[in-house]
Design an enzyme around this catalytic site. Structure first.
Site, mmCIF file in Angstrom:
data_model
loop_
_atom_site.group_PDB
_atom_site.id
_atom_site.type_symbol
_atom_site.label_atom_id
_atom_site.label_comp_id
_atom_site.label_asym_id
_atom_site.label_seq_id
_atom_site.Cartn_x
_atom_site.Cartn_y
_atom_site.Cartn_z
ATOM 1 N N TRP A 187 92.737 13.451 -19.584
ATOM 2 C CA TRP A 187 93.903 14.327 -19.714
ATOM 3 C C TRP A 187 93.676 15.291 -20.878
ATOM 4 O O TRP A 187 93.222 14.860 -21.950
ATOM 5 C CB TRP A 187 95.142 13.462 -19.967
ATOM 6 C CG TRP A 187 96.443 14.195 -20.110
ATOM 7 C CD1 TRP A 187 96.912 15.212 -19.329
ATOM 8 C CD2 TRP A 187 97.458 13.947 -21.099
ATOM 9 N NE1 TRP A 187 98.162 15.600 -19.752
ATOM 10 C CE2 TRP A 187 98.516 14.846 -20.841
ATOM 11 C CE3 TRP A 187 97.577 13.061 -22.164
ATOM 12 C CZ2 TRP A 187 99.674 14.881 -21.617
ATOM 13 C CZ3 TRP A 187 98.730 13.089 -22.930
ATOM 14 C CH2 TRP A 187 99.775 13.990 -22.657
ATOM 15 N N ASP A 246 96.377 4.028 -21.198
ATOM 16 C CA ASP A 246 97.394 5.053 -20.982
ATOM 17 C C ASP A 246 97.931 4.826 -19.567
ATOM 18 O O ASP A 246 97.186 4.964 -18.593
ATOM 19 C CB ASP A 246 96.755 6.449 -21.117
ATOM 20 C CG ASP A 246 97.794 7.560 -21.011
ATOM 21 O OD1 ASP A 246 98.963 7.261 -20.693
ATOM 22 O OD2 ASP A 246 97.439 8.729 -21.244
ATOM 23 N N LYS A 258 107.270 10.146 -15.173
ATOM 24 C CA LYS A 258 107.003 10.283 -13.733
ATOM 25 C C LYS A 258 107.705 9.167 -12.961
ATOM 26 O O LYS A 258 108.252 9.388 -11.890
ATOM 27 C CB LYS A 258 105.513 10.184 -13.414
ATOM 28 C CG LYS A 258 104.590 10.583 -14.516
ATOM 29 C CD LYS A 258 104.295 12.045 -14.523
ATOM 30 C CE LYS A 258 103.415 12.378 -15.699
ATOM 31 N NZ LYS A 258 103.043 13.751 -15.780
#
Ligand code: LMR
Length: 399
Positions: A132, A213, A248
């Site tokens: 990311w 993560d 999300k």
């Protein structure tokens, strides 16, 4: 002459900057596949029913908003532990895992990074190649030196697992290894449960610190299945950190709600670790906000709302799988040779293998906005735009 005259314009953010560019494009054909935000079939960000109902319950008994403890709302951190590690988890029951409420996944990564760097200033961090875009800013900002382990294999469109193991094995003891718990961002390529076991063997043997993560729990197979590596690390009694986000998974992007959990040797050590992690919270933002965490803990602790949330996440997963299928079919119909990568990858993203230059062509000529590293957000594709996206991508992908 202003003191600030020498300050240069910052470059646009590689992900958030794409949304800005999209907004200013007047084309009627434009499609934003840049940022990782789930959209429904009508192209809108949905409000989850469980979230709306939890908000109604909270509004029935309005409460004063005092400062929260530095580690957040106890009911929220307890519910998060249960979601991340599973009901009745031995490591949780033993008290060796501490959990702090955070400002979404990014905040959890930052608190964890600050905590680790203050305690072990010489430790380096290893990222997957690629990762990311914001990871480097967060960890470099905390003072870490960054290295990479091989991860995505361009030739196969999958994980370069031998390369990954070799890269991690070469790290010095105490090195922090950033691992994507599921739905790897940006590649969409995940480890199998057997590969997780092998990675954690190396982690234990080399005395490394895994930092998971987990921004997409529930988007790969399901909320129970997705944290396979995290739960194995806890079961084996490893030292580890996990940042989980509700952006999300609950559609709570703007509430900034998530958590950092730290796995320790025992409950006594965990108490000391928590006290240090709280210092990182205090020096960053003092204490977390109330609303988002109240929604999450209400949903997770109310059986009816929890069942509704699980069903809604499952429907998101199914819609994304359907879009992957339609996109692959569309690419095939337009002459693209290999479309397996679209259906094999998991989560919100597909890694197209296109170069930065090709992604710019996709934006400039076709008004389709993806990230320069070749990532597109499948969760923003719908039955109205999938054909156009497939036709446009097919002009750039190998035939
Ligand atoms: C993404 O990768 O698109 C998301 O995690 C949003 C962000 O903050 O970058």
């Amino acid at each position: 002459m202003s003191l600030f005259a020498s300050i240069e314009q910052a470059p646009a953010d590689p992900i958030l900057g794409i949304t800005d560019a999209f907004k200013s494009d007047p084309s009627a054909d434009k499609v934003n596949l840049g940022i990782g935000v789930y959209q429904d079939e009508s192209g809108k960000l949905p409000l989850m029913d469980a979230v709306a109902r939890a908000e109604a319950i909270i509004a029935e008994t309005p409460k004063p908003r005092g400062y929260l403890p530095m580690d957040g709302i106890p009911e929220f951190t307890a519910a998060t532990k249960e979601l991340v590690f599973g009901p009745g988890n031995e490591a949780v029951a033993s008290g060796r895992i501490v959990t702090l409420q955070s400002l979404a996944g990014t905040g959890a990564l930052k608190i964890g990074a600050d905590f680790l760097h203050r305690a072990f200033p010489a430790a380096r961090i290893l990222f997957s190649d690629p990762t990311w875009d914001n990871h480097s800013a967060i960890y470099a900002g905390a003072g870490f030196e960054i290295d990479y382990y091989p991860y995505y294999d361009r030739a196969t469109g999958g994980v370069n697992f031998p390369g990954m193991l070799e890269g991690i094995s070469a790290a010095a003891p105490g090195t922090v290894v950033l691992l994507h718990a599921c739905c790897h961002n940006p590649s969409g390529c995940d480890l199998t449960p057997a590969q997780w076991a092998q990675v954690l063997d190396v982690v234990a043997e080399k005395q490394l610190v895994p930092f998971f993560d987990m921004a997409y729990q529930g988007f790969a197979v399901g909320p129970e299945e997705d944290p396979v590596g995290v739960r194995l690390a806890a079961e084996r009694g490893l030292l580890f950190l996990v940042a989980n986000s509700y952006s999300k998974t609950f559609g709570l992007y703007g509430e900034r709600v998530g958590a950092l959990s730290i796995g320790c040797t025992d409950a006594t050590e965990a108490k000391r670790v928590l006290s240090r992690a709280k210092l990182s919270v205090r020096s960053n933002y003092s204490n977390p906000p109330t609303h988002g965490a109240s929604i999450v803990s209400t949903v997770l602790s109310t059986p009816e709302l929890r069942a509704s949330w699980e069903a809604e996440v499952a429907s998101y997963r199914d819609r994304i799988a359907n879009m992957r299928h339609l996109l692959a079919e569309g690419l095939k119909a337009n002459g693209v040779a290999n479309t397996d990568f679209v259906t094999n990858q998991r989560g919100m993203f597909t890694f197209t293998g296109l170069s930065a230059e090709q992604m710019q062509t996709l934006r400039g000529e076709y008004h389709i906005y993806g990230v320069d590293n070749g990532r597109i957000c499948v969760a923003a594709i719908n039955t109205r735009n999938v054909e156009y996206v497939a036709q446009s991508l097919a002009k750039l992908l190998p035939r």
